[in-house]
Scaffold this active site. Structure first.
Site, PDB file in Angstrom:
ATOM      1  N   ARG A   1       0.836  -1.206   0.000  1.00 56.41           N
ATOM      2  CA  ARG A   1       0.000   0.000   0.000  1.00 56.41           C
ATOM      3  C   ARG A   1       0.868   1.252   0.000  1.00 56.41           C
ATOM      4  O   ARG A   1       0.364   2.371   0.120  1.00 56.41           O
ATOM      5  CB  ARG A   1      -0.909  -0.031   1.243  1.00 56.41           C
ATOM      6  CG  ARG A   1      -2.093   0.945   1.173  1.00 56.41           C
ATOM      7  CD  ARG A   1      -3.007   0.781   2.369  1.00 56.41           C
ATOM      8  NE  ARG A   1      -2.316   0.829   3.636  1.00 56.41           N
ATOM      9  CZ  ARG A   1      -1.960   1.959   4.264  1.00 56.41           C
ATOM     10  NH1 ARG A   1      -2.255   3.122   3.742  1.00 56.41           N
ATOM     11  NH2 ARG A   1      -1.332   1.907   5.421  1.00 56.41           N
ATOM     12  N   LYS A   2       2.165   1.092  -0.155  1.00 59.16           N
ATOM     13  CA  LYS A   2       3.101   2.235  -0.130  1.00 59.16           C
ATOM     14  C   LYS A   2       3.121   2.910  -1.502  1.00 59.16           C
ATOM     15  O   LYS A   2       4.157   2.988  -2.174  1.00 59.16           O
ATOM     16  CB  LYS A   2       4.486   1.755   0.280  1.00 59.16           C
ATOM     17  CG  LYS A   2       4.532   1.100   1.656  1.00 59.16           C
ATOM     18  CD  LYS A   2       5.939   0.612   1.984  1.00 59.16           C
ATOM     19  CE  LYS A   2       6.002  -0.047   3.349  1.00 59.16           C
ATOM     20  NZ  LYS A   2       5.295  -1.341   3.396  1.00 59.16           N
ATOM     21  N   THR A   3       1.985   3.392  -1.921  1.00 59.41           N
ATOM     22  CA  THR A   3       1.858   4.049  -3.211  1.00 59.41           C
ATOM     23  C   THR A   3       2.125   5.548  -3.088  1.00 59.41           C
ATOM     24  O   THR A   3       2.093   6.113  -1.992  1.00 59.41           O
ATOM     25  CB  THR A   3       0.450   3.841  -3.784  1.00 59.41           C
ATOM     26  OG1 THR A   3      -0.512   4.283  -2.816  1.00 59.41           O
ATOM     27  CG2 THR A   3       0.195   2.374  -4.100  1.00 59.41           C
TER      28      THR A   3
END
Length: 268
Positions: free
Chosen positions: A186-188
Site C-alpha cells: 500500500r506504499k503508493t
C-alpha cells in the site's frame, strides 16, 4: 518548423521509462489528421477495472494541480491551431497506462489519439535510445497538446515503470518455482494509487489490498496496542469488520502465525 521536447521520468525504486513528444507545426507536408485507432484495442482487458468517472476526476485534479491559477498564458501564446504531437518510447520495458493517457487528452478536450500497432499494454517493448519506437500521435489544438503533455507523459512513464519492475519480479519468482503470487504494498505515491496499482496488474503482479478499507491488516503496532496479544487484536478487529472482510496478521515468526490462525485470522 519543428520543436522537440523530451521527457525522462525518474521512478524511485522502479524501472525508468523514457518517453518524448515531438510537435510539428501546421504547413508541414507530412501532416494530416488521421482517424483514431480505438484505444480499447491497445488497452489491457484490466482497463475495465477503472471506473471512468473516477479516472476523469483524478486526471482533472492532476491538471488542476499543474495550472491552479486558471490562466494558461503559455497556451495563449501558442494559440489554438491544430498540430500534432508524437509519442516515442526510448527505453525497454512493459508498456502500461493507456487509459490514463487517453483521459488526460479527453479532459483537455479537442484532441484525437491514434495509437500505433506496437502500443499494446502488457507487451514488453524493446526500445532504446538508438531504436526509438513510435507509440502514438495526438492531434489537436496546440495549446491543448501542451497543456496535457507533461501530465500524460509522467503518468505513462510511471505506470510503465511499475509494470516493468512488476514483470521482472514475477519472472524471477517463476524462475525459482514459486507458485504463489507476487504482491505490491500500500506504499503508493499519494494521488497515484490507481495508476500504480493498475501498473502492478498489467505487469502480472497482485495488488494485495488497494487501501485501508479493503482488508484489515494487523501489524506490530496494532498488536502492541492490544497489550501484545495477537488474539486480542484479531478479536477486536472482527467485531467491526463483519463476516465479509478478511483479516490479515503480519507475523514475525511461525509461532505467531499459528497464534494468528487459531485466533481466526484469514491471512498470515
Amino acid at each position: 518548423q519543428r520543436t522537440k521536447t523530451s521527457a525522462k521520468q525518474d521512478i524511485p525504486t522502479m524501472a525508468d521509462q523514457s518517453i518524448s513528444s515531438t510537435t510539428t507545426a501546421n504547413g508541414n507536408k507530412r501532416q494530416k489528421i488521421t482517424p483514431t485507432t480505438p484505444s480499447s484495442s491497445h488497452e489491457s482487458p484490466l482497463s475495465s477495472l477503472l471506473p471512468p468517472p473516477q479516472v476523469k476526476s483524478i486526471v482533472s485534479a492532476w491538471l488542476q494541480d499543474d495550472m491552479p491559477s486558471h490562466f494558461d498564458v503559455g497556451g495563449y501564446v501558442v494559440g489554438a491551431d491544430v498540430q500534432k504531437a508524437e509519442l516515442w518510447m526510448k527505453s525497454p520495458g512493459v508498456f502500461a497506462g493507456v487509459p490514463f493517457f487517453d483521459a488526460v487528452f479527453d479532459v483537455c478536450g479537442g484532441c484525437v489519439i491514434e495509437w500505433e500497432g506496437a502500443a499494446i499494454e502488457g507487451n514488453h517493448i524493446p526500445a532504446s535510445p538508438s531504436n526509438k519506437i513510435k507509440l502514438a500521435t495526438v492531434t489537436g489544438p496546440v495549446s491543448h497538446l501542451l497543456r496535457g503533455e507533461r501530465t500524460a507523459l509522467n503518468t505513462l512513464s510511471r505506470c510503465s515503470g511499475v509494470a516493468t519492475l512488476s514483470r521482472k519480479c514475477v519472472d524471477i519468482a517463476k524462475s525459482n518455482n514459486w507458485h504463489g503470487l507476487v504482491a505490491g504494498t500500500r506504499k503508493t505515491t499519494p494521488g497515484f494509487r490507481l495508476v500504480e496499482k493498475y501498473g502492478l496488474l498489467v505487469g502480472g503482479a497482485a495488488t494485495h489490498r488497494l487501501d485501508l478499507s479493503q482488508m484489515v491488516m494487523l501489524k506490530d503496532n496494532h498488536v502492541w496496542s492490544c497489550g501484545g496479544s495477537i488474539a486480542e487484536a484479531v478479536k477486536k478487529a472482527r467485531v467491526v469488520s463483519g463476516f465479509s472482510q478478511n483479516i490479515e496478521v503480519e507475523c514475525q515468526s511461525l509461532e505467531e502465525a499459528f497464534v494468528a490462525a487459531e485466533a481466526g485470522a484469514d491471512v498470515v
